[in-house]
Design a protein around this motif. Structure first.
Motif: not given
Length: 168
Positions: A30-37, A69-85
């Motif tokens: 999962i860390h590698a996946l998030l790192l790659s984006y 190593l990862v932080r959680k972000e929210t996007v205005l207008g999105e209900r989902k949480e996004f995870f950024v490495a």
């Protein structure tokens, strides 16, 4: 080679290395996946790409957040949480070193100090051997802690980072 093929190879390799670093293969993948984006991915996107259950993804993402190593972000207008490495290699390495120190070195140091302070009963030769072992291990753990502290200081010093890069 297509990007997706390279990304897949990276995720597999990083996952295999993860167990050597004391983390699960799933967490490392999962860390590698998030790192790659460059941008964040949702839990659903992570589940789809690494073929893991929602529970496994949620548990491992929380742990990656705990390791800083990862932080959680929210996007205005999105209900989902996004995870950024985090993408800064120095910060990643520093956070890993600090977490491993906290989880591995500090408990061992406390145990060794407790055992060194204990009055041991037994055959004198065996007691001396065991005390010598404890002392050597305590010295080694202390050196590892000092090395970790030194690496943290180097990672926080831009001049030292440039110097090390120049002599590499």
């Amino acid at each position: 080679m297509k990007l997706e093929e390279g990304r897949s190879k990276f995720i597999q390799a990083w996952g295999s290395l993860g167990s050597s670093w004391g983390i699960s293969k799933s967490m490392a993948q999962i860390h590698a996946l998030l790192l790659s984006y460059p941008e964040g991915l949702s839990a659903d996107e992570i589940m789809e790409q690494v073929q893991l259950s929602r529970g496994n993804v949620n548990t491992n993402v929380r742990e990656l957040i705990n390791w800083r190593l990862v932080r959680k972000e929210t996007v205005l207008g999105e209900r989902k949480e996004f995870f950024v490495a985090l993408h800064d290699v120095h910060t990643i390495s520093q956070n890993i070193m600090e977490e491993r120190k906290r989880r591995e070195l500090e408990p061992v140091r406390r145990l060794l100090n407790e055992l060194k302070a204990a009055t041991l009963e037994g055959k004198e030769e065996d007691v001396k051997h065991f005390q010598s072992l404890l002392s050597d291990l305590a010295d080694f753990v202390s050196q590892m802690e000092n090395l970790t502290n030194l690496m943290t200081k180097i990672n926080n010093n831009n001049y030292m980072k440039k110097l090390i890069k120049a002599i590499s």
